[in-house]
Design a protein around this motif. Structure first.
Motif, mmCIF file in Angstrom:
data_model
loop_
_atom_site.group_PDB
_atom_site.id
_atom_site.type_symbol
_atom_site.label_atom_id
_atom_site.label_comp_id
_atom_site.label_asym_id
_atom_site.label_seq_id
_atom_site.Cartn_x
_atom_site.Cartn_y
_atom_site.Cartn_z
ATOM 1 N N VAL A 61 0.842 -1.188 0.000
ATOM 2 C CA VAL A 61 0.000 0.000 0.000
ATOM 3 C C VAL A 61 0.881 1.243 0.000
ATOM 4 O O VAL A 61 1.845 1.337 0.757
ATOM 5 C CB VAL A 61 -0.923 0.018 1.231
ATOM 6 N N GLY A 62 0.564 2.192 -0.858
ATOM 7 C CA GLY A 62 1.353 3.414 -0.906
ATOM 8 C C GLY A 62 1.040 4.230 -2.143
ATOM 9 O O GLY A 62 0.103 3.948 -2.893
ATOM 10 N N ARG A 63 1.841 5.262 -2.367
ATOM 11 C CA ARG A 63 1.733 6.116 -3.545
ATOM 12 C C ARG A 63 2.946 5.898 -4.438
ATOM 13 O O ARG A 63 3.993 5.438 -3.973
ATOM 14 C CB ARG A 63 1.645 7.584 -3.121
ATOM 15 N N THR A 93 -5.859 13.238 -4.470
ATOM 16 C CA THR A 93 -4.554 12.598 -4.645
ATOM 17 C C THR A 93 -4.325 11.827 -3.354
ATOM 18 O O THR A 93 -3.694 12.345 -2.437
ATOM 19 C CB THR A 93 -3.433 13.630 -4.876
ATOM 20 N N PRO A 94 -4.883 10.613 -3.250
ATOM 21 C CA PRO A 94 -5.045 9.932 -1.959
ATOM 22 C C PRO A 94 -3.776 9.886 -1.120
ATOM 23 O O PRO A 94 -2.682 9.654 -1.626
ATOM 24 C CB PRO A 94 -5.473 8.522 -2.382
ATOM 25 N N GLY A 95 -3.975 10.130 0.170
ATOM 26 C CA GLY A 95 -2.899 9.941 1.114
ATOM 27 C C GLY A 95 -2.050 11.156 1.376
ATOM 28 O O GLY A 95 -1.009 11.034 2.013
ATOM 29 N N ARG A 96 -2.469 12.364 0.932
ATOM 30 C CA ARG A 96 -1.626 13.546 1.112
ATOM 31 C C ARG A 96 -2.300 14.530 2.062
ATOM 32 O O ARG A 96 -3.460 14.894 1.871
ATOM 33 C CB ARG A 96 -1.367 14.227 -0.233
ATOM 34 N N VAL A 109 13.334 4.066 -12.036
ATOM 35 C CA VAL A 109 13.159 3.467 -10.709
ATOM 36 C C VAL A 109 11.793 3.897 -10.185
ATOM 37 O O VAL A 109 11.493 5.092 -10.116
ATOM 38 C CB VAL A 109 14.257 3.908 -9.717
ATOM 39 N N LEU A 110 10.970 2.924 -9.816
ATOM 40 C CA LEU A 110 9.673 3.191 -9.193
ATOM 41 C C LEU A 110 9.836 3.094 -7.682
ATOM 42 O O LEU A 110 10.376 2.116 -7.168
ATOM 43 C CB LEU A 110 8.625 2.192 -9.660
ATOM 44 N N THR A 111 9.355 4.123 -6.974
ATOM 45 C CA THR A 111 9.434 4.150 -5.515
ATOM 46 C C THR A 111 8.028 4.143 -4.928
ATOM 47 O O THR A 111 7.138 4.837 -5.424
ATOM 48 C CB THR A 111 10.185 5.403 -5.036
ATOM 49 N N SER A 112 7.842 3.354 -3.877
ATOM 50 C CA SER A 112 6.581 3.336 -3.144
ATOM 51 C C SER A 112 6.690 4.307 -1.977
ATOM 52 O O SER A 112 7.518 4.134 -1.085
ATOM 53 C CB SER A 112 6.279 1.929 -2.628
ATOM 54 N N GLY A 157 -0.390 9.152 -8.107
ATOM 55 C CA GLY A 157 -1.406 8.630 -7.198
ATOM 56 C C GLY A 157 -1.082 7.263 -6.622
ATOM 57 O O GLY A 157 0.086 6.912 -6.414
ATOM 58 N N THR A 158 -2.144 6.484 -6.402
ATOM 59 C CA THR A 158 -2.001 5.206 -5.694
ATOM 60 C C THR A 158 -2.304 4.003 -6.579
ATOM 61 O O THR A 158 -2.541 2.908 -6.078
ATOM 62 C CB THR A 158 -2.934 5.166 -4.478
ATOM 63 N N ARG A 159 -2.305 4.183 -7.888
ATOM 64 C CA ARG A 159 -2.599 3.070 -8.783
ATOM 65 C C ARG A 159 -1.581 1.955 -8.587
ATOM 66 O O ARG A 159 -0.381 2.210 -8.483
ATOM 67 C CB ARG A 159 -2.590 3.544 -10.237
#
Length: 399
Positions: free
Chosen positions: A48-50, A166-169, A142-145, A121-123
Motif C-alpha cells: 500500500v502506498g503512492r 490525490t489519496p494519502g496527502r 526506478v519506481l518508488t513506493s 497517485g495510488t494506482r
C-alpha cells in the motif's frame, strides 16, 4: 533484566514497523526496442502506498532527439465509462494518460525527470513508455513506493486536511474557503498563498529522528520479529551457573561499504544500542545498529541516501590485558535496507543475512565502561561488506 527486556521490546518493534519510502522496481527501456529491452513496460508496487517514478533518458545517437515519456493507467485497469485518451497515432485508446514529459536531448547527453505521487497517485500498476522518431535512446527508471500520509482528516496534524483527490496527502487547503481572508488555495501544492506568518518549535525533532532510526528495519520481513523473540527468550532464561554481569551500552561511530556499493557511497554515521550478559571470560551480546550513508550513484533515482538497520546476536570473549580488556565477538546479523537509493546495484531485496566479526578494547571505572570497537561485517548475496569503528559507553550491574 529490565534492560534486557527493554532491548527486546525495541527489537520486536523494529520487526513490525510499516514500510517507509522504498524503491520497488527498476529497469531500462530502449528505442529501437529489442527482445531484451522494450520501449514500454508496466511497473507496479507490492504494498500500500503512492507511486513516484524517476527516470533518466540518454541519447545514444549522433542527432538531437525529441523524446516523449508517458505514463498511462493500463487499459485493463480503466473502469467502464472512464475517459479515453488519444495516442500518438491519433487512435482512441482505453488507457488514461496520467503523466507526460517532453525532452529534447543533444547527442551523447542525458536528461532526468521525476513524476511525484501528486501525479501518479495510488494506482497499483502504471504503463511507462518512451517514444521518438528515428532516434536511439535508453531510459533507466526506478519506481518508488511512498507511504500514505493519511486516509482521513484526523490523520493530519495542525488542522490540515486529507486530500482524497490525490489519496494519502495532507494539505493545508482544498479550496479557497479553507484559507484565511486575503489568501487563495494553491490546489496543486495544497497550500494557502501567500503563506501566513507562523512560528513553530522543532524541539524533540532530533529525539524523534533518533528514535525512528532505531525502529526502522525489516519492514515487510516479519520473520525478523520472530527471530528476535527467540533470542530474547533464550537470554532471559535463568542461568544455573553464577549470575552473569549485565551491561547496557550505546555507541556512535562510522561505517564504510566495500565492493560495488562502496564505490558509490561515502562513509556513514552509525548508532547502536547493545545488551551484554557475561560470565568471567565469556558472554553473549544482543544489539541493534543503524547507519546512514550518502550515495553518489548515477541517477535514477534522484535520492541520495541509504540507511541500514541490523540486529546482531552472538558469543563474545574477554581477555584481560593489564588495566584494559580485549573483547572479541562473532555474531549473526540480519540487516535491513531503508531508503535504498542503490536499488539498481543491490536489487529490490530489503533484508539480508550476514555475519559480524569484531575486536575492541574496554576500560572500566566501577560500573561504567568505555568501549572502542572495530567490526567487519560480511553480508550474504550483497555487493559489498561493511567495516566500521565505534566509540561507546556502557553501564554494568551485577558485578
Amino acid at each position: 533484566m529490565s534492560a534486557l527486556l527493554t532491548v527486546c521490546l525495541a527489537l520486536l518493534i523494529s520487526g513490525c514497523v510499516p514500510a517507509p519510502s522504498d524503491p520497488v522496481d527498476t529497469g531500462t527501456l530502449c528505442l529501437p526496442s529489442t527482445a531484451d529491452c522494450p520501449s514500454q513496460t508496466v511497473v507496479s508496487r507490492d504494498a500500500v502506498g503512492r507511486n513516484q517514478l524517476d527516470y533518466a533518458i540518454q541519447n545514444l545517437g549522433t542527432m538531437e532527439a525529441d523524446v516523449t515519456a508517458v505514463a498511462y493507467v493500463p487499459e485493463s485497469d480503466v473502469d467502464a465509462g472512464g475517459d479515453a485518451s488519444v495516442d500518438d497515432a491519433g487512435q482512441t485508446s482505453g488507457r488514461i494518460l496520467i503523466a507526460q514529459g517532453e525532452h529534447r536531448i543533444p547527442p551523447a547527453e542525458s536528461v532526468g525527470n521525476r513524476w511525484t505521487p501528486q501525479l501518479l497517485g495510488t494506482r497499483n500498476e502504471i504503463e511507462f513508455s518512451i517514444n521518438c522518431s528515428a532516434c536511439e535512446v535508453t531510459a533507466d527508471y526506478v519506481l518508488t513506493s511512498v507511504p500514505l500520509e493519511c486516509s482521513i482528516d484526523d490523520d493530519c496534524s495542525s488542522g490540515w486536511l486529507c486530500d482524497t483527490r490525490t489519496p494519502g496527502r495532507c494539505v493545508e487547503c482544498l479550496s479557497d474557503d479553507d484559507c484565511m481572508s486575503g489568501q487563495t488555495c494553491d490546489i496543486q501544492g495544497g497550500r494557502c498563498t501567500p503563506p501566513a506568518a507562523a512560528s513553530c518549535s522543532a524541539s524533540g525533532g532530533l529525539v524523534a529522528w533518533l528514535g525512528l532510526l532505531f525502529v526502522l528495519g525489516f519492514r515487510r520481513r516479519y520473520a525478523g520479529a520472530a527471530t528476535t523473540l527467540t533470542f530474547c527468550a533464550f537470554l532471559a532464561l535463568p542461568a544455573h551457573a553464577a549470575p552473569p554481569v549485565a551491561s547496557l551500552g550505546v555507541g556512535v561511530g562510522t561505517q564504510m561499504f566495500t565492493g560495488d556499493v562502496g564505490t558509490v557511497t561515502d562513509a556513514g554515521l552509525s548508532l547502536s544500542l547493545s545488551q551484554e550478559l557475561r560470565w568471567q571470560y565469556l558472554g553473549v551480546g544482543l544489539g541493534v545498529n543503524t547507519s546512514y550513508f550518502l550515495t553518489n550513484q548515477p541517477s535514477p533515482p534522484f535520492s541520495r541516501d541509504l540507511r541500514t538497520v541490523a540486529v546482531l546476536v552472538g558469543p563474545r570473549g574477554y581477555i584481560p590485558v593489564g588495566p584494559i580488556e580485549l573483547a572479541l565477538s562473532a555474531e549473526y546479523m540480519r540487516m535491513g535496507l531503508d531508503s535504498n537509493s542503490l536499488i539498481r546495484i543491490t536489487g529490490p531485496a530489503l533484508s539480508y543475512d550476514g555475519f559480524s566479526f569484531g575486536a575492541g578494547l574496554r576500560y572500566r571505572w566501577s560500573g561504567l565502561e568505555v568501549r572502542l570497537d572495530g567490526v567487519w561485517q560480511t553480508i550474504v548475496s550483497f555487493p559489498g561488506d561493511i567495516i566500521g569503528l565505534q566509540l561507546g559507553i556502557a553501564v554494568s550491574a551485577g558485578g
